[in-house]
Design a protein around this motif. Sequence first.
Motif, PDB file in Angstrom:
ATOM      1  N   LEU A 158       4.426  -3.291   7.037  1.00  0.00           N
ATOM      2  CA  LEU A 158       4.884  -4.344   6.128  1.00  0.00           C
ATOM      3  C   LEU A 158       4.922  -3.741   4.726  1.00  0.00           C
ATOM      4  O   LEU A 158       3.879  -3.399   4.166  1.00  0.00           O
ATOM      5  N   GLU A 159       6.120  -3.576   4.174  1.00  0.00           N
ATOM      6  CA  GLU A 159       6.241  -3.001   2.832  1.00  0.00           C
ATOM      7  C   GLU A 159       6.295  -4.094   1.788  1.00  0.00           C
ATOM      8  O   GLU A 159       6.944  -5.122   1.988  1.00  0.00           O
ATOM      9  N   ARG A 160       5.607  -3.861   0.693  1.00  0.00           N
ATOM     10  CA  ARG A 160       5.626  -4.801  -0.434  1.00  0.00           C
ATOM     11  C   ARG A 160       5.817  -4.030  -1.723  1.00  0.00           C
ATOM     12  O   ARG A 160       5.679  -2.792  -1.755  1.00  0.00           O
ATOM     13  N   TYR A 161       6.144  -4.745  -2.786  1.00  0.00           N
ATOM     14  CA  TYR A 161       6.470  -4.100  -4.062  1.00  0.00           C
ATOM     15  C   TYR A 161       5.656  -4.719  -5.183  1.00  0.00           C
ATOM     16  O   TYR A 161       5.529  -5.942  -5.250  1.00  0.00           O
ATOM     17  N   MET A 177       3.518  -3.758  -9.278  1.00  0.00           N
ATOM     18  CA  MET A 177       3.327  -2.869 -10.417  1.00  0.00           C
ATOM     19  C   MET A 177       2.144  -3.344 -11.246  1.00  0.00           C
ATOM     20  O   MET A 177       1.706  -4.497 -11.110  1.00  0.00           O
ATOM     21  N   SER A 178       1.648  -2.442 -12.101  1.00  0.00           N
ATOM     22  CA  SER A 178       0.460  -2.780 -12.898  1.00  0.00           C
ATOM     23  C   SER A 178       0.671  -4.076 -13.676  1.00  0.00           C
ATOM     24  O   SER A 178      -0.265  -4.849 -13.861  1.00  0.00           O
ATOM     25  N   GLU A 179       1.875  -4.310 -14.163  1.00  0.00           N
ATOM     26  CA  GLU A 179       2.128  -5.448 -15.045  1.00  0.00           C
ATOM     27  C   GLU A 179       2.192  -6.794 -14.318  1.00  0.00           C
ATOM     28  O   GLU A 179       2.262  -7.836 -14.965  1.00  0.00           O
ATOM     29  N   GLY A 199      12.157  -2.457 -15.127  1.00  0.00           N
ATOM     30  CA  GLY A 199      12.561  -1.051 -15.146  1.00  0.00           C
ATOM     31  C   GLY A 199      12.931  -0.537 -13.762  1.00  0.00           C
ATOM     32  O   GLY A 199      13.416   0.579 -13.619  1.00  0.00           O
ATOM     33  N   ASP A 200      12.720  -1.371 -12.738  1.00  0.00           N
ATOM     34  CA  ASP A 200      13.162  -0.982 -11.393  1.00  0.00           C
ATOM     35  C   ASP A 200      14.566  -1.512 -11.161  1.00  0.00           C
ATOM     36  O   ASP A 200      14.876  -2.646 -11.522  1.00  0.00           O
ATOM     37  N   VAL A 201      15.382  -0.674 -10.536  1.00  0.00           N
ATOM     38  CA  VAL A 201      16.758  -1.082 -10.258  1.00  0.00           C
ATOM     39  C   VAL A 201      16.819  -1.586  -8.818  1.00  0.00           C
ATOM     40  O   VAL A 201      16.246  -0.968  -7.920  1.00  0.00           O
ATOM     41  N   GLY A 214       0.877   8.551  -4.761  1.00  0.00           N
ATOM     42  CA  GLY A 214       1.931   9.034  -3.875  1.00  0.00           C
ATOM     43  C   GLY A 214       3.324   8.960  -4.470  1.00  0.00           C
ATOM     44  O   GLY A 214       4.313   9.224  -3.786  1.00  0.00           O
ATOM     45  N   LYS A 215       3.425   8.607  -5.749  1.00  0.00           N
ATOM     46  CA  LYS A 215       4.754   8.530  -6.368  1.00  0.00           C
ATOM     47  C   LYS A 215       5.233   9.929  -6.734  1.00  0.00           C
ATOM     48  O   LYS A 215       4.472  10.704  -7.324  1.00  0.00           O
ATOM     49  N   VAL A 216       6.480  10.233  -6.402  1.00  0.00           N
ATOM     50  CA  VAL A 216       7.055  11.516  -6.789  1.00  0.00           C
ATOM     51  C   VAL A 216       7.219  11.516  -8.308  1.00  0.00           C
ATOM     52  O   VAL A 216       7.752  10.573  -8.890  1.00  0.00           O
TER      53      VAL A 216
HETATM   54  P1  AMP Z   1       2.290   1.161 -10.986  1.00  0.00           P
HETATM   55  O1  AMP Z   1       2.345   0.325 -12.211  1.00  0.00           O
HETATM   56  O2  AMP Z   1       1.616   2.467 -11.175  1.00  0.00           O
HETATM   57  O3  AMP Z   1       1.719   0.398  -9.850  1.00  0.00           O
HETATM   58  O4  AMP Z   1       3.780   1.516 -10.594  1.00  0.00           O
HETATM   59  C1  AMP Z   1       4.694   0.497 -10.330  1.00  0.00           C
HETATM   60  C2  AMP Z   1       5.987   1.059  -9.836  1.00  0.00           C
HETATM   61  O5  AMP Z   1       5.848   1.607  -8.525  1.00  0.00           O
HETATM   62  C3  AMP Z   1       7.060   0.007  -9.687  1.00  0.00           C
HETATM   63  O6  AMP Z   1       7.641  -0.329 -10.922  1.00  0.00           O
HETATM   64  C4  AMP Z   1       8.006   0.693  -8.733  1.00  0.00           C
HETATM   65  O7  AMP Z   1       8.828   1.616  -9.420  1.00  0.00           O
HETATM   66  C5  AMP Z   1       7.077   1.484  -7.824  1.00  0.00           C
HETATM   67  N1  AMP Z   1       6.851   0.786  -6.549  1.00  0.00           N
HETATM   68  C6  AMP Z   1       5.790   0.061  -6.156  1.00  0.00           C
HETATM   69  N2  AMP Z   1       5.948  -0.397  -4.901  1.00  0.00           N
HETATM   70  C7  AMP Z   1       7.154   0.059  -4.476  1.00  0.00           C
HETATM   71  C8  AMP Z   1       7.906  -0.066  -3.266  1.00  0.00           C
HETATM   72  N3  AMP Z   1       7.444  -0.712  -2.209  1.00  0.00           N
HETATM   73  N4  AMP Z   1       9.111   0.525  -3.223  1.00  0.00           N
HETATM   74  C9  AMP Z   1       9.611   1.202  -4.268  1.00  0.00           C
HETATM   75  N5  AMP Z   1       8.947   1.365  -5.433  1.00  0.00           N
HETATM   76  C10 AMP Z   1       7.730   0.802  -5.530  1.00  0.00           C
END
Ligand code: AMP
Length: 468
Positions: A273-276, A278-280, A349-351, A451-453
């Motif tokens: 299960l993928e979710r998205y 960010m810190s904010e 900032g995410d597209v 794990g972010k490139v």
């Molecule tokens: P951080 O604030 O360090 O948690 O980074 C947040 C960023 O991680 C987001 O703005 C996205 O660019 C990226 N991110 C987090 N989850 C995903 C996801 N499931 N797929 C793609 N990018 C993600």
Amino acid sequence: MSANLYDLLSRRFPADRSKPCFLLSDGRAISYGELEAGAGQVAGRLIAEGVEPGDRVALQAEKTAEAIMVYLGVLKAGAVFLPLNSAYTAAEVDYFLGDAEPKVLVTDPPAWVAEAAGYAPLETTVARAADDLASLIYTSGTTGRSKGAMLSHGNLAENALALHAAWGFTPDDVLLHALPIFHVHGLFVALHCALLSGCPMVWLPKFADAEVLAGLDRATVMMGVPTFYTRLLDNPGFTRAKAENVRLFVCGSAPLLPSTFAEFEDRTGQRILERYGMSEAVIITTNPLDGDRIAGSVGYPLPGVDLRIGGGEETGVIQIKGPSVFREYWRMPEKTAEEFTADGFFITGDVGRRDPDGRVWISGRAKDLIISGGYNVYPKEVELVLDELPGVTESAVIGVPHKDFGEGVVAVVIGRGDEAAMIAKAREQLAAYKAPKRIVFVDELPRNAMGKVQKNLLRQAYERLFET
Ligand code: AMP
């Protein structure tokens, strides 16, 4: 009534406080009662040392159960928790300490908590309003100064409750927790789900194959970053039987490759299960617990989250508004103003784009957008094509200075192959301006702890590629 997050969490601790909270690798367990007592002692010590509501308390330390006692004690005392990456150098820590001005810095939680036992524990949690600051999280900041996202008690509580419901947590769950606790993923997403359920966590200081494989026998839920899943799949000991006890594998913090999703399903019969998030804003969207989990999509916005695509095109920068979205960056009013729209949406900032039914797909970061010969190239689109070619394990597409095109498209590829032949293959599926002009083969890509490139490092490494 006070909206202190500590009260919400501790009200959900199991009635029988002797139940385990942390299951440690050495066979010991630390109970909910011990966690609660530790938090009370930490809060008592902080107040005795003059910490007042709103003061920051920083923690830079290895991952231990005592570090969580410090976190909860800070909340209980009404102070603001500031976690710092344990890998930061002294010079980096100096920047954060200078910016956030914490009153206390804890670097050895076990010793700090042991000493706190000498103070009168705080019985009653310090009252806080939902808008009051609970935690300051510095963004990983690959460009410019790292910014402190200010998260309130209300932000964290709302998100924790939404996730707990969305992912179906119950007191019978056991969460495998191998994530770092200086980042929102391990500190808020994973920890709060477990604490709200009053369930135990298999508590691992870091991802180590043997310990994770052993932990899977006890766990019912695992949360990880994509590299956890690729490492599991690389291990022949990770079998279908190993995954059988686990009802839910959650992934986020970086994009999960569709190939990893597929290989995982082949191996275990389960869909990650993928979710998205960010810190904010902590978590923004999630694939459904019941319903279609689709590779490459991050699912639907959580209840109460308003998500839209800026710019008037189908694909554009994701903007959000909702109960978990932070209010401002610490002492950076200009940055805050730049990143919110006039009607109060945060510009992530995410597209990405949305399907007509609301499902969200992310195609990369706006700052990773490549403009080559005046055309926009979304790296993700190119990466998806390259990742399917024989010999390619994973690719990272960047733009580097090019005298004719402004930026030239470069692919850095884990794998082996013939550069010209691979470019020709990519050209069959991509317009000429999108296809890489150069492919560089490497053994691994630079990644941060989540794990972010780190594309900024790749852009630096190859900035002169077109000069020769
Ligand atoms: P951080 O604030 O360090 O948690 O980074 C947040 C960023 O991680 C987001 O703005 C996205 O660019 C990226 N991110 C987090 N989850 C995903 C996801 N499931 N797929 C793609 N990018 C993600």
